[in-house]
Design an enzyme around this catalytic site. Structure first.
Site, short mmCIF file in Angstrom:
data_model
loop_
_atom_site.label_atom_id
_atom_site.label_comp_id
_atom_site.label_asym_id
_atom_site.label_seq_id
_atom_site.Cartn_x
_atom_site.Cartn_y
_atom_site.Cartn_z
N LYS A 135 0.87 -1.17 0.00
CA LYS A 135 0.00 0.00 0.00
C LYS A 135 0.91 1.22 0.00
CE LYS A 135 -3.99 2.01 2.29
NZ LYS A 135 -3.47 3.37 2.42
N CYS A 439 16.21 31.06 35.71
CA CYS A 439 16.47 32.08 36.74
C CYS A 439 17.48 31.64 37.78
CB CYS A 439 15.17 32.50 37.41
SG CYS A 439 14.48 31.17 38.43
S1 IVH Z 1 -6.64 -0.47 -4.24
C1 IVH Z 1 -11.10 0.74 -5.03
N1 IVH Z 1 -4.08 -0.79 -4.05
O1 IVH Z 1 -4.79 3.60 -0.69
C2 IVH Z 1 -9.97 0.91 -4.11
N2 IVH Z 1 -4.98 1.23 -3.23
O2 IVH Z 1 -6.65 3.90 1.53
C3 IVH Z 1 -8.70 0.84 -4.83
N3 IVH Z 1 -3.31 2.76 -2.32
O3 IVH Z 1 -7.11 5.61 -2.32
C4 IVH Z 1 -7.61 0.89 -3.91
N4 IVH Z 1 -1.57 1.50 -2.71
O4 IVH Z 1 -4.73 5.69 -3.19
C5 IVH Z 1 -5.10 0.02 -3.80
N5 IVH Z 1 -1.84 -1.26 -4.00
C6 IVH Z 1 -2.85 -0.43 -3.75
C7 IVH Z 1 -2.66 0.83 -3.13
C8 IVH Z 1 -3.75 1.62 -2.89
C9 IVH Z 1 -1.99 2.65 -2.23
C10 IVH Z 1 -4.08 3.92 -1.86
C11 IVH Z 1 -5.12 4.39 -2.83
C12 IVH Z 1 -6.40 4.46 -2.07
C13 IVH Z 1 -5.93 4.40 -0.67
C14 IVH Z 1 -6.99 3.79 0.21
#
Ligand code: IVH
Length: 700
Positions: A135, A439
């Site tokens: 993530k 002080c």
């Molecule tokens: S899937 C429909 N995969 O995390 C949802 N998101 O907290 C699609 N993000 O807004 C998200 N890495 O900007 C997905 N490998 C990943 C990700 C990821 C970062 C971010 C993304 C999302 C946020 C959600």
């Protein structure tokens, strides 16, 4: 916006709320607490609590709001879709909403997720393929390709509408300006991805900026999201952004027919996207067929997090099969087929290079460690509170020690331990000062207290802190009188103690650089306004050790003038329920100091209210009151009196006002347009329901 003490209050409240069941009359406080944490996270870039704790608090809020017993406040975080929209860019509507992700923290959470998926897809005991990705912690971006050409790019915005940042996206080298989607029968596609910055590039860039005297970026995420929204695409290029694509969200052919399902799975889609020239977050073995194995892959990312050259704050587990994804669907907030696995707080080692001793408003000395700056869970840490002497001894800290610091989600960074085994002989023992660093008065410490104190009421450092507190929102709430003004006036010798705040020479202030007539006028009127504050506020604003807001209120109710306290004995204090000997002793000590009385006399002379105002006096309950022992609640719009007046009347007649309809409620007084509370009370059948007129008759 939030001064230090307010931050502390809100932080303490958060901790309290996390521990308990919330009642309706705490709803407003909960809204304030959540708004504060949003600000810490999004604006101040210095979150104080973990995402998990935030989520827990948020759930408590939603639970209260769903009970229909509180009027949902317009500034409740539930009323906002977090948004980065500004007027700078044209707004565009996403074809599919850009959703967020639900969070998980352990195998158990993932197990629940897996169970839910099985339920939604009717695959009770079949294998389900999960795909695991990092993530990435940056800024969300959508990319639209038509006829193999990048035609549009947007930020997430509020999820439904984003900002058109096409020109900037084109400046990111890892974004293909064209891609052969047509080879796969795709005429139009929407991709989702994350703009990020390499950690090493970020560090280098920040060093350069520091050299040039420019503001350094707080963290790679900020640098990335800021980079997406530059006015000039050349500036975006300068930031060295990368864009990783993590989802093919939409794909249709020339006739508008869906192509996505024919690609079968997320992993297939990612392979195609990679072959088309997109950067994807990749690792071997991303595909698993049990949730346990997916958990192992998440842990793997966590363990190797530091070796990865981009900031990641978790892993994402996705149902791989597109058909199954479709079956799962989405909530308004997140897809049900994916979940974020959030990593634990980060630890880091650094060097304890120095200790600064800060003098607080009641004279307590707080040692603050200066450490070599390290990047920790999104912020750069360079100083850390060591609380008191005992903490330093317990942790066996020496100057020059390597120390392990942690930024657990829930607290500000702290020192976990030192590494005695890494000492090379150059480390120095820490001698806690015997004298006040400001002080030079000899410090004192009583056996039952952890802190060493400077007891000199004239101590400059203390006075400065007391004035800062006095003018703050928490105390006299003098709007616009921030810490920097106090420091400036203090340095100029214009304010030496609290009373000087009310004896400022506004003409001289007007001559200072940066002070226009308007700001002088505003300051003046805010100070004039504060003069009329009720007595309890004044008491609290004096920074008397152990005397907080609640005790100030209780004491203020019992006196006519602040000067009454000069005569008060311990019994006077301890007769008040909830006031103990410690408060008594400290307040008595304060009013025994001549310099304090002189200062209060000056306050009085300058027109600051030192008297008990009629409205703040405690209500005297009438003899044989009709409502004695009853609980009461007013709902709807009253016609003959205000809500406050009605509550006050009820109190005078012996009732206790409560804020929710429950079995504990005796009387509900209904005004016009009464809603859910009335319904609930009727349903309970145990509540006496009165009209406003009936209430008036009852008490007269
Ligand atoms: S899937 C429909 N995969 O995390 C949802 N998101 O907290 C699609 N993000 O807004 C998200 N890495 O900007 C997905 N490998 C990943 C990700 C990821 C970062 C971010 C993304 C999302 C946020 C959600």
């Amino acid at each position: 916006m939030y001064n230090k003490s307010l931050q502390k209050t809100l932080f303490d409240l958060s901790k309290e709320f996390l521990q308990k069941d919330m009642s309706n009359n705490e709803y407003q406080d909960l809204v304030n607490v959540l708004n504060f944490h949003e600000w810490k996270y999004y604006v101040d870039n210095d979150p104080l609590i973990s995402d998990k704790e935030y989520d827990t608090l948020y759930e408590k809020l939603v639970a209260l709001e769903n009970q229909n017993e509180v009027a949902v406040l317009p500034n409740s975080p539930s009323q906002r879709v977090s948004s980065d929209l500004s007027s700078q860019f044209e707004t565009v509507t996403h074809w599919n909403p850009m959703l967020s992700l639900a969070n998980s923290y352990n195998l158990e959470d993932l197990g629940e997720f897996d169970k839910q998926i099985r339920k939604l897809t009717n695959l009770e005991d079949k294998k389900i393929a999960y795909f695991v990705e990092p993530k990435l912690d940056g800024g969300s971006v959508s990319l639209v390709y038509e006829n193999d050409i990048l035609v549009r790019s947007a930020t997430r915005g509020n999820g439904n509408e984003g900002e058109n940042i096409t020109a900037n996206a084109k400046a990111i080298s890892s974004v293909p300006l064209s891609a052969k989607f047509s080879d796969h029968g795709i005429f139009r596609a929407e991709l989702r991805g994350e703009a990020v910055i390499e950690k090493s590039f970020f560090t280098r860039k920040n060093k350069e900026r520091e050299k040039e005297g420019l503001v350094v970026f707080a963290n790679p995420r900020n640098a990335a999201t800021g980079g997406l929204r530059m006015k000039n695409p050349n500036d975006t290029k300068e930031r060295g952004l990368d864009l990783f694509v993590f989802q093919l969200a939409y794909a249709v052919d020339k006739n508008g027919e869906d192509v996505l399902s024919s690609l079968e799975s997320h992993s297939n889609a990612m392979i195609i996207l990679e072959s088309l020239g997109f950067k994807i977050p990749k690792k071997e073995n991303q595909l698993t067929d049990t949730i346990e194995a997916a958990f192992e892959l998440c842990k793997d990312w966590e363990i190797n997090r530091e070796n990865y050259n981009y900031e990641i704050d978790g892993a994402v587990v996705k149902v791989n099969d597109f058909d199954l994804q479709k079956k799962c669907g989405s909530t308004q907030h997140h897809p049900r087929w994916a979940i974020a696995f959030k990593f634990k707080a980060k630890q880091a080692t650094t060097t304890l290079s120095d200790i600064e001793y800060q003098v607080g408003k009641t004279g307590a000395i707080t040692p603050v460690a200066k450490v070599d700056p390290v990047h920790l869970a999104g912020v750069t840490v360079s100083s850390i509170s060591l609380h008191n002497e005992e903490f330093i001894m317990q942790k066996d800290l020496r100057l020059g020690d390597k120390v392990l610091i942690e930024r657990a989600g829930d607290v500000i960074p702290y020192i976990v331990k030192s590494f005695p085994e890494l000492r090379d002989g150059s480390q120095k023992k820490i001698d806690f000062p015997k004298h006040c660093p400001s002080c030079n008065t000899t410090l004192e410490k009583s056996d039952d207290q952890a802190a060493w104190r400077c007891q000199n009421l004239q101590c400059d450092a203390q006075n400065l802190q007391r004035i800062i507190y006095h003018v703050s929102k928490e105390a006299m709430n003098i709007d616009g009188f921030g810490k920097s003004y106090v420091e400036k006036f203090f340095d100029l010798g214009w304010i030496k103690d609290i009373s000087d705040v009310y004896n400022l020479d506004y003409e001289k202030i007007g001559e200072l650089e940066g002070f226009g007539q308007k700001s002088v006028d505003n300051l003046k009127s805010a100070i004039e306004k504060a003069k009329g504050n009720p007595l309890n506020k004044l008491l609290n604003s004096l920074s008397i050790h152990h005397l907080g807001k609640k005790a100030s209120k209780l004491i203020a109710q019992q006196i006519n003038s602040v000067f009454d306290l000069v005569e008060w004995t311990e019994e006077n204090f301890t007769e008040i329920k909830d006031i103990g000997p410690v408060v008594a002793e400290n307040v008595m000590w304060y009013f025994n100091q001549e310099s304090n009385i002189d200062m209060l006399n000056r306050l009085n002379e300058y027109g600051v209210n030192v008297l008990q105002l009629e409205a703040d006096k405690p209500k005297v309950v009438k003899e044989g009151a009709v409502l004695s022992g009853k609980t009461i609640l007013f709902t709807g719009t009253l016609q003959k009196m205000g809500r406050k007046e009605a509550q006050s009347l009820a109190e005078e007649n012996g009732a206790r006002n409560i804020s929710a309809v429950s079995s504990k409620l005796n009387i509900l007084v209904v005004g016009e347009k009464a809603g859910s509370k009335l319904k609930k009370a009727q349903a309970l059948g145990t509540v006496d329901i009165l009209t406003e007129d009936e209430f008036i008759t009852l008490i007269s």
